[in-house]
Motif scaffolding. Structure first.
Motif, PDB file in Angstrom:
ATOM      1  N   ARG A  57      31.188  95.540  66.806  1.00  0.00           N
ATOM      2  CA  ARG A  57      30.633  94.525  68.010  1.00  0.00           C
ATOM      3  C   ARG A  57      29.564  95.556  68.701  1.00  0.00           C
ATOM      4  O   ARG A  57      29.619  96.705  68.647  1.00  0.00           O
ATOM      5  N   GLY A  78      29.374  93.143  73.263  1.00  0.00           N
ATOM      6  CA  GLY A  78      30.777  92.708  72.541  1.00  0.00           C
ATOM      7  C   GLY A  78      30.247  91.456  71.520  1.00  0.00           C
ATOM      8  O   GLY A  78      31.069  91.176  70.947  1.00  0.00           O
ATOM      9  N   TYR A 121      35.876  98.340  67.632  1.00  0.00           N
ATOM     10  CA  TYR A 121      34.526  97.694  67.868  1.00  0.00           C
ATOM     11  C   TYR A 121      33.475  98.710  67.004  1.00  0.00           C
ATOM     12  O   TYR A 121      32.423  98.111  66.622  1.00  0.00           O
ATOM     13  N   TYR A 124      39.735  98.363  71.486  1.00  0.00           N
ATOM     14  CA  TYR A 124      39.661  97.495  72.606  1.00  0.00           C
ATOM     15  C   TYR A 124      41.150  96.816  72.158  1.00  0.00           C
ATOM     16  O   TYR A 124      41.292  96.558  71.041  1.00  0.00           O
ATOM     17  N   TYR A 136      38.879  98.389  76.952  1.00  0.00           N
ATOM     18  CA  TYR A 136      38.874  99.616  76.186  1.00  0.00           C
ATOM     19  C   TYR A 136      39.988 100.604  76.398  1.00  0.00           C
ATOM     20  O   TYR A 136      40.840 100.675  77.194  1.00  0.00           O
TER      21      TYR A 136
END
Length: 228
Positions: A102, A118, A181, A210, A215
């Motif tokens: 992401r 994101g 991520y 996340y 997070y």
């Protein structure tokens, strides 16, 4: 043991039989007191960060060994917060391989005109050269070959292996409803055999994870993931 190198988050000591000992510290990378796995300076010290990172690292290296993936891992001692590994030769002066699922961190800072925070990146792999003075710049496969750091064939092997390794890590984290991520890996060649190895560590200190869109800090991640 002889001290070889004092790193930002680990100290390295020589052992016999082409092995070294990594002593994990409580220092983590970041800027202005804020943790950032992509930073090239120590940003803060978190009590217990070293042991937490070692626990995660041991877990993932053992999982990768079960999948037949070669790493430098030999053994870990949680009481001494240390890990024995095979001695490895880096590519050039060291490379970092980032796998991004992401858009966050430096990717978002560089390309915010073209993406939103994101956004899905489909396991995008990029390589940076370890160079604190120049901010660890990204480098292409063409430039890696031109500078005699890595051939294009080795680059493709590294890229494929990175996606496979990170897919395993991502799957393990997902079992606890945690979403990976991005993650930073390092590779080298076994000093004794020349084989390609995953080196360094695999912990909350070199990944962003996340949960439900929020997070998770490194120590919280280890407790959440390993149930500590």
């Amino acid at each position: 043991m002889n001290l070889i190198y004092k790193g930002k988050t680990k100290d390295v000591y020589s052992l016999e039989q082409n092995q070294v000992l990594l002593k994990f510290k409580d220092d983590v990378t970041g800027e202005n007191g804020v943790f950032d796995p992509g930073a090239n300076t120590v940003g803060l010290t978190i009590d217990g960060a070293g042991k937490s990172g070692l626990k995660m690292t041991q877990f993932f290296f053992e999982r990768l060994a079960e999948q037949g993936i070669a790493t430098h891992f030999v053994s870990a001692n949680l009481d001494e917060v240390s890990m024995v590994v095979k001695e490895a030769t880096p590519f050039g002066k060291g490379l970092e391989v980032i796998c991004r699922y992401r858009a966050v961190g430096s990717f978002l800072r560089r390309y915010a005109a073209y993406c939103q925070e994101g956004d899905a990146l489909d396991a995008f792999v990029e390589v940076t050269i370890k160079d604190d003075e120049r901010g660890d710049p990204t480098i292409s496969d063409d430039a890696l070959e031109l500078l005699n750091i890595l051939s294009k064939a080795d680059y493709q092997e590294l890229k494929s292996l990175t996606k496979k390794i990170c897919g395993i890590i991502k799957t393990e984290l997902a079992k606890k409803d945690l979403e990976l991520y991005d993650i930073k890996l390092e590779f080298g060649r076994d000093k004794a055999t020349g084989d390609l190895l995953l080196i360094d560590e695999i912990s909350g200190g070199n990944m962003r994870v996340y949960k439900n869109g929020s997070y998770i800090a490194p120590l919280d991640l280890e407790k959440d993931f390993l149930g500590a």
